[in-house]
Design a protein around this motif. Structure first.
Motif, PDB file in Angstrom:
ATOM      1  N   HIS A   9      37.337  37.730  33.368  1.00 27.89           N
ATOM      2  CA  HIS A   9      37.325  38.933  34.211  1.00 27.89           C
ATOM      3  C   HIS A   9      38.608  38.882  35.029  1.00 27.89           C
ATOM      4  O   HIS A   9      38.821  37.941  35.802  1.00 27.89           O
ATOM      5  CB  HIS A   9      36.098  38.942  35.125  1.00 27.89           C
ATOM      6  CG  HIS A   9      36.161  40.001  36.167  1.00 27.89           C
ATOM      7  ND1 HIS A   9      35.896  41.322  35.901  1.00 27.89           N
ATOM      8  CD2 HIS A   9      36.506  39.943  37.472  1.00 27.89           C
ATOM      9  CE1 HIS A   9      36.063  42.026  37.015  1.00 27.89           C
ATOM     10  NE2 HIS A   9      36.437  41.210  37.978  1.00 27.89           N
TER      11      HIS A   9
ATOM     12  N   ARG B 191      41.049  38.886  28.587  1.00 23.95           N
ATOM     13  CA  ARG B 191      39.790  39.648  28.673  1.00 23.95           C
ATOM     14  C   ARG B 191      38.972  39.474  27.392  1.00 23.95           C
ATOM     15  O   ARG B 191      37.756  39.300  27.451  1.00 23.95           O
ATOM     16  CB  ARG B 191      40.083  41.129  28.879  1.00 23.95           C
ATOM     17  CG  ARG B 191      39.976  41.560  30.287  1.00 23.95           C
ATOM     18  CD  ARG B 191      40.025  43.085  30.430  1.00 23.95           C
ATOM     19  NE  ARG B 191      40.806  43.367  31.614  1.00 23.95           N
ATOM     20  CZ  ARG B 191      42.091  43.662  31.641  1.00 23.95           C
ATOM     21  NH1 ARG B 191      42.769  43.776  30.535  1.00 23.95           N
ATOM     22  NH2 ARG B 191      42.701  43.875  32.772  1.00 23.95           N
TER      23      ARG B 191
ATOM     24  N   ASP C  94      41.077  39.795  37.949  1.00 24.12           N
ATOM     25  CA  ASP C  94      41.114  40.343  39.306  1.00 24.12           C
ATOM     26  C   ASP C  94      42.487  40.942  39.601  1.00 24.12           C
ATOM     27  O   ASP C  94      42.578  42.046  40.114  1.00 24.12           O
ATOM     28  CB  ASP C  94      40.807  39.266  40.355  1.00 24.12           C
ATOM     29  CG  ASP C  94      39.356  38.816  40.306  1.00 24.12           C
ATOM     30  OD1 ASP C  94      38.485  39.607  39.901  1.00 24.12           O
ATOM     31  OD2 ASP C  94      39.113  37.655  40.668  1.00 24.12           O
ATOM     32  N   GLN C  95      43.536  40.194  39.279  1.00 19.27           N
ATOM     33  CA  GLN C  95      44.904  40.644  39.548  1.00 19.27           C
ATOM     34  C   GLN C  95      45.843  40.125  38.477  1.00 19.27           C
ATOM     35  O   GLN C  95      45.687  39.005  37.993  1.00 19.27           O
ATOM     36  CB  GLN C  95      45.405  40.102  40.887  1.00 19.27           C
ATOM     37  CG  GLN C  95      44.733  40.632  42.096  1.00 19.27           C
ATOM     38  CD  GLN C  95      45.380  40.060  43.368  1.00 19.27           C
ATOM     39  OE1 GLN C  95      46.488  39.562  43.361  1.00 19.27           O
ATOM     40  NE2 GLN C  95      44.663  40.149  44.467  1.00 19.27           N
TER      41      GLN C  95
ATOM     42  N   GLY D  23      36.556  30.566  39.325  1.00 22.74           N
ATOM     43  CA  GLY D  23      37.822  31.256  39.511  1.00 22.74           C
ATOM     44  C   GLY D  23      38.929  30.496  38.807  1.00 22.74           C
ATOM     45  O   GLY D  23      38.954  29.260  38.826  1.00 22.74           O
TER      46      GLY D  23
ATOM     47  N   GLU E 162      40.727  27.771  40.348  1.00 19.94           N
ATOM     48  CA  GLU E 162      41.070  28.280  41.665  1.00 19.94           C
ATOM     49  C   GLU E 162      40.544  27.308  42.718  1.00 19.94           C
ATOM     50  O   GLU E 162      39.431  26.816  42.604  1.00 19.94           O
ATOM     51  CB  GLU E 162      40.417  29.649  41.839  1.00 19.94           C
ATOM     52  CG  GLU E 162      40.804  30.382  43.072  1.00 19.94           C
ATOM     53  CD  GLU E 162      40.158  31.758  43.082  1.00 19.94           C
ATOM     54  OE1 GLU E 162      40.848  32.722  42.736  1.00 19.94           O
ATOM     55  OE2 GLU E 162      38.963  31.843  43.415  1.00 19.94           O
TER      56      GLU E 162
ATOM     57  N   THR F 130      45.020  36.239  37.929  1.00 22.67           N
ATOM     58  CA  THR F 130      43.871  35.591  38.557  1.00 22.67           C
ATOM     59  C   THR F 130      42.590  36.281  38.114  1.00 22.67           C
ATOM     60  O   THR F 130      42.587  37.461  37.766  1.00 22.67           O
ATOM     61  CB  THR F 130      43.966  35.641  40.096  1.00 22.67           C
ATOM     62  OG1 THR F 130      43.914  37.000  40.527  1.00 22.67           O
ATOM     63  CG2 THR F 130      45.235  34.985  40.599  1.00 22.67           C
ATOM     64  N   GLY F 131      41.517  35.525  38.127  1.00 21.32           N
ATOM     65  CA  GLY F 131      40.234  36.091  37.752  1.00 21.32           C
ATOM     66  C   GLY F 131      39.165  35.027  37.675  1.00 21.32           C
ATOM     67  O   GLY F 131      39.276  33.971  38.307  1.00 21.32           O
ATOM     68  N   SER F 132      38.141  35.279  36.853  1.00 25.13           N
ATOM     69  CA  SER F 132      37.041  34.328  36.708  1.00 25.13           C
ATOM     70  C   SER F 132      36.527  34.349  35.276  1.00 25.13           C
ATOM     71  O   SER F 132      36.748  35.297  34.530  1.00 25.13           O
ATOM     72  CB  SER F 132      35.912  34.669  37.685  1.00 25.13           C
ATOM     73  OG  SER F 132      35.424  35.976  37.436  1.00 25.13           O
TER      74      SER F 132
END
Length: 90
Positions: A42, A37, A44-45, A16, A77, A54-56
């Motif tokens: 990926h 991307r 998330d928000q 994350g 994260e 935020t994402g991974s």
């Protein structure tokens, strides 16, 4: 048992990440998200008001995100766990 020289690679776990968008790019956060991307993240928000995405991403690819135009910082994260409510330590 496979030997590392046999071409076998252990899967890399996603991590994350929290991306801070540079102030100059706050009105272009959708473009920054698209660029992230394209670099393997990926999403998330995308929190437009505060300039955070935020994402991974695969653990080995996370460093590439810092080079995306409009990115001020990339941080892993962090998570934490609270003790159960019936725990003697609160």
């Amino acid at each position: 048992m496979e030997h590392p020289d046999d071409g076998y690679r252990q899967p890399v776990e996603d991590i994350g990440v929290i991306v801070t968008v540079d102030d100059a790019y706050l009105t272009r956060i959708a473009e920054v998200s698209a660029a992230l991307r394209a670099n393997g993240m990926h999403i998330d928000q995308a929190l437009d008001d505060i300039g955070v995405i935020t994402g991974s991403i695969a653990g080995t690819d996370s460093r590439s995100l810092a080079n995306v135009e409009g990115v001020k910082a990339v941080e892993p994260e962090r998570s934490f766990q609270l003790p159960p409510s019936d725990s003697p330590i609160q």
